[in-house]
Design an enzyme around this catalytic site. Structure first.
Site, PDB file in Angstrom:
ATOM      1  N   CYS A   8     -20.174  53.200  -4.381  1.00  0.00           N
ATOM      2  CA  CYS A   8     -19.786  51.848  -4.797  1.00  0.00           C
ATOM      3  C   CYS A   8     -20.878  51.260  -5.686  1.00  0.00           C
ATOM      4  O   CYS A   8     -20.619  50.361  -6.471  1.00  0.00           O
ATOM      5  CB  CYS A   8     -19.504  50.966  -3.590  1.00  0.00           C
ATOM      6  SG  CYS A   8     -20.862  50.923  -2.443  1.00  0.00           S
ATOM      7  N   GLU A  24     -16.956  45.355   2.270  1.00  0.00           N
ATOM      8  CA  GLU A  24     -17.887  45.941   1.300  1.00  0.00           C
ATOM      9  C   GLU A  24     -17.039  46.839   0.416  1.00  0.00           C
ATOM     10  O   GLU A  24     -16.694  47.946   0.783  1.00  0.00           O
ATOM     11  CB  GLU A  24     -18.982  46.710   2.047  1.00  0.00           C
ATOM     12  CG  GLU A  24     -20.222  46.915   1.223  1.00  0.00           C
ATOM     13  CD  GLU A  24     -20.182  48.210   0.458  1.00  0.00           C
ATOM     14  OE1 GLU A  24     -19.887  48.141  -0.760  1.00  0.00           O
ATOM     15  OE2 GLU A  24     -20.405  49.265   1.059  1.00  0.00           O
TER      16      GLU A  24
HETATM   17  C1  UN1 Z   1     -21.404  53.037  -0.849  1.00  0.00           C
HETATM   18  O1  UN1 Z   1     -21.239  53.682  -1.862  1.00  0.00           O
HETATM   19  O2  UN1 Z   1     -20.414  52.617  -0.183  1.00  0.00           O
HETATM   20  O3  UN1 Z   1     -27.181  51.913  -2.293  1.00  0.00           O
HETATM   21  C2  UN1 Z   1     -22.720  52.701  -0.257  1.00  0.00           C
HETATM   22  C3  UN1 Z   1     -26.616  53.015  -2.212  1.00  0.00           C
HETATM   23  C4  UN1 Z   1     -26.387  53.597  -0.838  1.00  0.00           C
HETATM   24  C5  UN1 Z   1     -25.160  53.041  -0.230  1.00  0.00           C
HETATM   25  C6  UN1 Z   1     -23.903  53.166  -1.036  1.00  0.00           C
HETATM   26  N1  UN1 Z   1     -27.536  53.315  -0.013  1.00  0.00           N
HETATM   27  O4  UN1 Z   1     -26.253  53.637  -3.195  1.00  0.00           O
END
Ligand code: UN1
Length: 506
Positions: free
Chosen positions: A294, A260
């Site tokens: 992310c 991920e």
């Molecule tokens: C991340 O930044 O690795 O959807 C995960 C989202 C959060 C998860 C982010 N529930 O922004």
């Protein structure tokens, strides 16, 4: 020492590995610092290669017993873990804020995300179901079943120092696996506190060692974990660069990886969008968590017809957003994680401007202690080299478009494929965006921003985002091994595909 640390039972100097109880680790000391103040919160003595060996040996032994516990009983233990997290939610949430600088409500939201995962996993513990198939052979039966996989390695990033472990660990636990967690060296205290709370529940239930933690250097402990044939699955969250290295190493030993990685997520604001919704979603997506998700919105594609209304409003939001202490009420933008991140921000802004982008708001670091920068808005052509890069900072590149097809093509033109969103009231526009010729991302939203996903759906993305899926839906399948079973209850031995192989006995 900060009272939150004492309440969570953390000391000023902590060992960097744990399974059943802490281990006395032998590596160098590293400080965890509060990015808001630049002050050290506590020190952690890193785990060495040998410490890793102890943790993995214990995990293997623990797995051999844990897999024998019926899945719904494992679910009961995970339920108790969720309850333990509920009891510590405030302190854990504050610790997330202290250690990585996200807003208090986001820190608490992270713990909620882990609790949600525990609840989800409890239900799942009675649903780890395989399919049955009709055999082509008479008096035969075929079905598949899912078995525990083994010791699972979980590598997490600083920006979700608690929840991303839970996405993996809660599933892995009900699936019957043991888990070794290698957290980011930028957030070791959250990992230690989380580990201790959850490990205490498992230990009390008679299963010490099922959860392991190694806080150590990437090239020592990280390498050992990734290369370890005793660890059949490595789930890694972090940069595309990290994922490329981890993915190649795990593939080299024919292991399984669940990646991920980065995102370069766009929001399309169409000509008929509800601009109020779009404004709030873009602000949260782009400035929230100081642009360190992310799923952060990094690119904004606005239809020409609404650009003159929407963009000045967005600019005002950017100029008025309060940057500062993430524990204080009213703050919208906390610090970046460290000085490297501030330098990355400054470099990106300078490069984008050199490439022709026009600065609309922000653009500078904020003087004083801590690692603060202004939320930054740049007008930029969608194909600028800098726009194609993921910079972990609150920078939003804005472009305008005429034709929706062109906007979707731009949205898809980057290397990453994590999250995407369109704001529109039009059935046709939204369906086009969601069609197989629309967004190429793992997440595609309508009238909702790119970040802040719930745990119920599978989370992850395509292309350089790595292809992994975590959290909800059927993501659990990655943590189990599938076995296809064919049973013959007849008194003949017909072969599949009509093959004939008559043997005689002399
Ligand atoms: C991340 O930044 O690795 O959807 C995960 C989202 C959060 C998860 C982010 N529930 O922004």
């Amino acid at each position: 020492m900060h009272p939150v640390l004492s309440r969570l039972g953390l000391a000023a100097e902590l060992p960097g590995a744990a399974s059943h109880g802490d281990l006395s680790t032998t590596g160098p000391l590293v400080a965890s610092t509060n990015p808001t103040t630049g002050e050290a919160l506590a020190q952690v003595r890193l785990a060495s290669r040998e410490d890793y060996e102890t943790v993995v040996t214990r995990a293997q032994e623990a797995f051999a017993r844990w897999r024998l516990v019926p899945a719904p009983k494992r679910g009961e233990i995970v339920r108790a873990m969720g309850d333990a997290l509920r009891r510590h939610k405030d302190d854990l949430g504050d610790l997330v804020t202290l250690e990585v600088g996200k807003l208090r409500s986001e820190g608490h939201g992270e713990v909620q995300e882990a609790i949600d995962m525990a609840d989800f996993a409890v239900g799942l513990s009675r649903q780890l179901a395989g399919q049955t198939f009709h055999s082509e052979r008479p008096q035969h039966r075929m079905y598949e079943q899912w078995h525990p996989l083994g010791v699972v390695g979980v590598i997490t990033a600083f920006n979700f120092p608690h929840a991303v472990w839970a996405w993996n660990a809660m599933l892995a636990l009900v699936c019957g696996d043991a888990v070794i967690w290698k957290p980011s060296l930028k957030a070791p205290l959250t990992a230690l506190a989380t580990h201790r709370i959850c490990d205490a529940v498992l230990t009390e239930a008679g299963h010490p060692g099922v959860l392991g933690l190694v806080i150590g250097a990437d090239d020592e402990v990280g390498r050992a974990l990734v290369d370890d044939r005793r660890v059949p699955l490595i789930s890694a969250t972090g940069s595309c660069r990290m994922g490329r290295a981890v993915g190649a190493a795990v593939a080299g030993r024919l292991g399984r990886s669940l990646l991920e990685l980065g995102g370069n997520n766009a929001v399309i604001v169409h000509s008929d969008a509800d601009l109020e919704l779009a404004l709030r979603a873009v602000a949260f997506g782009a400035m929230g968590t100081s642009g360190q998700r992310c799923t952060t919105t990094r690119r904004l594609l606005v239809h020409e017809d609404v650009a003159d209304t929407f963009l000045p409003r967005l600019e005002r939001v950017y100029r008025s957003a309060k940057v500062g202490d993430p524990l204080a009420d009213g703050t919208l933008v906390g610090p970046l994680i460290d000085e490297d991140a501030v330098r990355g921000f400054e470099h990106a802004v300078a490069q984008a401007r050199a490439q022709g982008a026009e600065l609309v708001a922000g653009g500078s670091r904020v003087d004083g202690p801590g690692h603060f920068v202004q939320p930054t808005l740049l007008r930029a052509a969608p194909d600028l080299p800098m726009v194609r890069e993921e910079t972990f900072a609150p920078i939003l590149y804005v472009s305008t478009y005429r034709d929706l097809g062109e906007a979707i093509a731009w949205q898809n033109s980057v290397d990453q494929g994590l999250s995407s969103a369109i704001f529109t009231e039009s059935f046709r526009a939204s369906q086009r965006f969601l069609s197989h010729a629309g967004s190429d991302c793992g997440i595609a939203n309508v009238n909702i921003g790119t970040s802040g996903a719930e745990i119920g759906g599978a989370f992850g993305g395509e292309k350089d985002t790595g292809g992994g899926r975590e959290a909800g839906s059927d993501a659990w399948k990655a943590y189990m091994r599938r076995q296809t079973c064919t049973l013959n209850w007849g008194d003949d031995l017909p072969l599949a595909q009509g093959v004939v192989f008559d043997v005689g006995e002399g």
